[in-house]
Design a protein around this motif. Structure first.
Motif, PDB file in Angstrom:
ATOM      1  N   LEU A  29      10.600 -25.564  48.237  1.00 22.22           N
ATOM      2  CA  LEU A  29      11.418 -26.656  48.920  1.00 22.22           C
ATOM      3  C   LEU A  29      12.360 -27.342  47.847  1.00 22.22           C
ATOM      4  N   GLY A  30      12.126 -27.060  46.751  1.00 23.20           N
ATOM      5  CA  GLY A  30      12.945 -27.591  45.414  1.00 23.20           C
ATOM      6  C   GLY A  30      12.808 -28.884  45.189  1.00 23.20           C
ATOM      7  N   GLU A  49      15.054 -33.131  56.762  1.00 22.49           N
ATOM      8  CA  GLU A  49      15.500 -31.632  56.298  1.00 22.49           C
ATOM      9  C   GLU A  49      14.404 -30.985  55.474  1.00 22.49           C
ATOM     10  N   GLN A  50      13.489 -32.029  54.564  1.00 26.92           N
ATOM     11  CA  GLN A  50      12.388 -31.262  53.872  1.00 26.92           C
ATOM     12  C   GLN A  50      11.544 -30.747  54.896  1.00 26.92           C
ATOM     13  N   VAL A  51      11.130 -31.574  55.915  1.00 24.76           N
ATOM     14  CA  VAL A  51      10.103 -31.244  56.899  1.00 24.76           C
ATOM     15  C   VAL A  51      10.472 -30.006  57.588  1.00 24.76           C
ATOM     16  N   ILE A  52      11.766 -29.718  57.992  1.00 25.74           N
ATOM     17  CA  ILE A  52      12.273 -28.559  58.416  1.00 25.74           C
ATOM     18  C   ILE A  52      11.735 -27.320  57.630  1.00 25.74           C
ATOM     19  N   ARG A  53      12.274 -27.582  56.319  1.00 29.70           N
ATOM     20  CA  ARG A  53      11.827 -26.434  55.225  1.00 29.70           C
ATOM     21  C   ARG A  53      10.381 -26.341  55.344  1.00 29.70           C
ATOM     22  N   LEU A  54       9.415 -27.343  55.090  1.00 31.66           N
ATOM     23  CA  LEU A  54       8.011 -27.254  55.156  1.00 31.66           C
ATOM     24  C   LEU A  54       7.627 -26.513  56.242  1.00 31.66           C
ATOM     25  N   ALA A  55       7.844 -26.637  57.423  1.00 34.69           N
ATOM     26  CA  ALA A  55       7.424 -26.263  58.790  1.00 34.69           C
ATOM     27  C   ALA A  55       7.908 -24.548  58.546  1.00 34.69           C
ATOM     28  N   PHE A  56       9.031 -24.188  58.230  1.00 32.67           N
ATOM     29  CA  PHE A  56       9.395 -23.202  57.957  1.00 32.67           C
ATOM     30  C   PHE A  56       8.672 -22.336  57.111  1.00 32.67           C
ATOM     31  N   PHE A  57       8.443 -22.900  55.840  1.00 33.41           N
ATOM     32  CA  PHE A  57       7.956 -22.135  54.811  1.00 33.41           C
ATOM     33  C   PHE A  57       6.460 -21.817  55.064  1.00 33.41           C
ATOM     34  N   LEU A  58       5.692 -22.830  55.625  1.00 37.57           N
ATOM     35  CA  LEU A  58       4.188 -22.686  56.044  1.00 37.57           C
ATOM     36  C   LEU A  58       3.841 -22.056  57.436  1.00 37.57           C
TER      37      LEU A  58
END
Length: 82
Positions: A29-30, A49-58
């Motif tokens: 997530l940087g 935006e960070q939650v969206i990336r967290l959801a995608f990554f996990l």
């Protein structure tokens, strides 16, 4: 997810169930490991935006992170909370 509150407990549970370390999440997530730890403890809230990336990554649906907190992790999952 406007109007919804981020559920810190669910971030830790999702990470542990995917067998990911805080470092791996932070790197993907940087952000810093400290930032991930603060999110999971409820000391800080990630940006949408960070939650969206967290959801995608996990690999979890976005709504998972905005639902009510789940019960605390058992000892077996806490051992991996790295």
């Amino acid at each position: 997810m406007s109007g919804k509150t981020f559920a810190p407990n669910r971030a830790e549970i999702a990470r542990c169930f995917r067998k990911r370390t805080r470092w791996e999440v932070a790197h993907a997530l940087g952000v810093t490991v400290a930032a991930v730890r603060r999110w999971e403890r409820g000391e800080r809230t990630p940006s949408p935006e960070q939650v969206i990336r967290l959801a995608f990554f996990l690999g979890y649906p976005l709504g998972f992170f905005y639902a009510p907190d789940l019960s605390p992790l058992g000892r077996d999952m806490q051992a991996f909370s790295g």
